[in-house]
Design a protein around this motif. Structure first.
Motif, mmCIF file in Angstrom:
data_model
loop_
_atom_site.group_PDB
_atom_site.id
_atom_site.type_symbol
_atom_site.label_atom_id
_atom_site.label_comp_id
_atom_site.label_asym_id
_atom_site.label_seq_id
_atom_site.Cartn_x
_atom_site.Cartn_y
_atom_site.Cartn_z
ATOM 1 N N ALA A 102 0.830 -1.202 0.000
ATOM 2 C CA ALA A 102 0.000 0.000 0.000
ATOM 3 C C ALA A 102 0.867 1.256 0.000
ATOM 4 O O ALA A 102 0.543 2.253 -0.660
ATOM 5 N N ALA A 103 1.977 1.213 0.750
ATOM 6 C CA ALA A 103 2.871 2.371 0.795
ATOM 7 C C ALA A 103 3.496 2.630 -0.572
ATOM 8 O O ALA A 103 3.605 3.775 -1.029
ATOM 9 N N ILE A 104 3.887 1.549 -1.248
ATOM 10 C CA ILE A 104 4.483 1.687 -2.578
ATOM 11 C C ILE A 104 3.456 2.220 -3.572
ATOM 12 O O ILE A 104 3.734 3.116 -4.367
ATOM 13 N N GLN A 105 2.223 1.631 -3.497
ATOM 14 C CA GLN A 105 1.184 2.076 -4.415
ATOM 15 C C GLN A 105 0.819 3.537 -4.175
ATOM 16 O O GLN A 105 0.594 4.298 -5.112
ATOM 17 N N GLY A 106 0.743 3.917 -2.898
ATOM 18 C CA GLY A 106 0.366 5.285 -2.562
ATOM 19 C C GLY A 106 1.392 6.311 -2.998
ATOM 20 O O GLY A 106 1.065 7.483 -3.186
ATOM 21 N N SER A 107 2.628 5.884 -3.157
ATOM 22 C CA SER A 107 3.680 6.809 -3.558
ATOM 23 C C SER A 107 3.747 7.000 -5.071
ATOM 24 O O SER A 107 4.453 7.883 -5.558
ATOM 25 N N LYS A 108 2.980 6.217 -5.837
ATOM 26 C CA LYS A 108 2.975 6.349 -7.290
ATOM 27 C C LYS A 108 2.138 7.554 -7.714
ATOM 28 O O LYS A 108 1.195 7.944 -7.018
ATOM 29 N N PRO A 109 2.436 8.151 -8.859
ATOM 30 C CA PRO A 109 1.590 9.222 -9.382
ATOM 31 C C PRO A 109 0.165 8.714 -9.594
ATOM 32 O O PRO A 109 -0.042 7.532 -9.886
ATOM 33 N N TRP A 110 -0.818 9.597 -9.490
ATOM 34 C CA TRP A 110 -2.215 9.155 -9.549
ATOM 35 C C TRP A 110 -2.555 8.485 -10.877
ATOM 36 O O TRP A 110 -3.347 7.533 -10.916
ATOM 37 N N ASP A 111 -1.962 8.960 -11.985
ATOM 38 C CA ASP A 111 -2.287 8.350 -13.276
ATOM 39 C C ASP A 111 -1.738 6.925 -13.384
ATOM 40 O O ASP A 111 -2.356 6.066 -14.033
ATOM 41 N N LYS A 112 -0.621 6.653 -12.710
ATOM 42 C CA LYS A 112 -0.089 5.289 -12.678
ATOM 43 C C LYS A 112 -0.988 4.385 -11.837
ATOM 44 O O LYS A 112 -1.211 3.226 -12.159
ATOM 45 N N ARG A 113 -1.499 4.936 -10.749
ATOM 46 C CA ARG A 113 -2.422 4.173 -9.912
ATOM 47 C C ARG A 113 -3.729 3.908 -10.657
ATOM 48 O O ARG A 113 -4.343 2.853 -10.514
ATOM 49 N N ALA A 114 -4.145 4.873 -11.480
ATOM 50 C CA ALA A 114 -5.363 4.683 -12.273
ATOM 51 C C ALA A 114 -5.177 3.554 -13.279
ATOM 52 O O ALA A 114 -6.062 2.699 -13.443
ATOM 53 N N ASP A 115 -4.041 3.536 -13.937
ATOM 54 C CA ASP A 115 -3.769 2.480 -14.916
ATOM 55 C C ASP A 115 -3.737 1.094 -14.275
ATOM 56 O O ASP A 115 -3.966 0.088 -14.953
ATOM 57 N N ALA A 116 -3.453 1.042 -12.969
ATOM 58 C CA ALA A 116 -3.372 -0.240 -12.270
ATOM 59 C C ALA A 116 -4.744 -0.801 -11.896
ATOM 60 O O ALA A 116 -4.844 -1.960 -11.472
ATOM 61 N N ILE A 117 -5.808 -0.008 -12.059
ATOM 62 C CA ILE A 117 -7.161 -0.496 -11.751
ATOM 63 C C ILE A 117 -7.611 -1.431 -12.870
ATOM 64 O O ILE A 117 -7.679 -1.031 -14.039
#
Length: 274
Positions: A91-106
């Motif tokens: 979760a810490a690693i995911q939270g540190s990613k830019p929001w657009d990268k987190r969006a692509d991971a959905i």
């Protein structure tokens, strides 16, 4: 009569038979037990050179087995602790990613910013009805008036032309089939109601029961319990705005109906951001 043999008196004398029978009641010399002691026989334990008898047989120890209960509990606690630590790190690693990268991971999300860059250019205002190739629309030209998006829950369809302008301001627009079960609609309402830059409305002709839109992004799911709904909202609400985090969501159109309010060419002035 006995005759001493060479070697002295220490040697055992040889008995020479005289031809006489032994007196009654006296055993012959050959009948004496070996060793010269009475009572020696087969029942006496065999002596070892050290003068000791046989070693006693050690008793067999019966194993009681391992205490598997405490071991299983210890292993289970260890696995749980490792899982919690691992998820925390993830979760810490995911939270540190830019929001657009987190969006692509959905899983299942469609990123139209990559598919059609001209579609997601902001600021294209035009009056009247607009035809959208993607439904529900995720970006593109739109009316100057936006739909009110302060956690508004609409019980009837709204105009795409206003909804798209709300998306440009950073809103997540959740749509659902009109025949979605009431308990599912209630769960969607609970996620939206009273929360800035969220809005909910039914939408005719959806190919999935629920569809979520942000500026340039779309996700379709089968039910309101899908955890990706929360991921989509958390990641894209406000972040997807092309007008900044302070773009206004209040003072918009609150009426329902699919016909835009400036359909007669009457330009509604852009309202200032807050």
């Amino acid at each position: 009569m006995s005759i001493s043999t060479p070697g002295g008196p220490e040697r055992r004398p040889t008995v020479v038979s005289t031809g006489k029978k032994p007196a009654a009641g006296r055993p012959a010399a050959a009948d004496k037990p070996s060793g010269g002691k009475a009572g020696a026989g087969k029942g006496t334990p065999r002596q070892t050179p050290g003068g000791k008898g046989r070693k006693p047989i050690a008793p067999v120890k019966v194993s009681q087995g391992r205490a598997w209960g405490p071991i299983a509990l210890f292993v289970a606690v260890g696995v749980l602790a490792a899982g919690i630590i691992g998820y925390g790190a993830y979760a810490a690693i995911q939270g540190s990613k830019p929001w657009d990268k987190r969006a692509d991971a959905i899983s299942g999300i469609v990123d139209y910013r990559k598919k059609d860059k001209s579609l997601v250019e902001g600021g294209k205002h035009q009056p009247g009805p607009i035809k959208y190739d993607v439904l529900p629309p995720v970006a593109g030209p739109h009316n100057q008036a936006w739909q009110n998006c302060m956690g508004d829950v609409y019980d009837a369809p709204i105009a795409n032309e206003h909804a798209v302008h709300s998306l440009e301001h950073g809103t997540v627009w959740i749509t659902y089939r009109p025949d979605l079960p009431a308990d599912q609609v209630a769960k969607l309402k609970a996620k939206v109601q009273g929360k800035d830059k969220l809005m909910l409305s039914p939408f005719e002709g959806l190919d999935k029961p629920i569809s979520l839109q942000a500026w340039g992004f779309q996700l379709k799911v089968d039910n309101a319990d899908d955890s990706r709904i929360d991921d989509f909202i958390k990641t894209l609400r406000v972040n997807a705005s092309v007008e900044g985090p302070n773009a206004n969501c209040a003072q918009g159109v609150t009426a329902t109906g699919t016909t835009p309010r400036d359909n007669l060419g009457q330009q509604m002035p852009e309202q200032p951001t807050q």
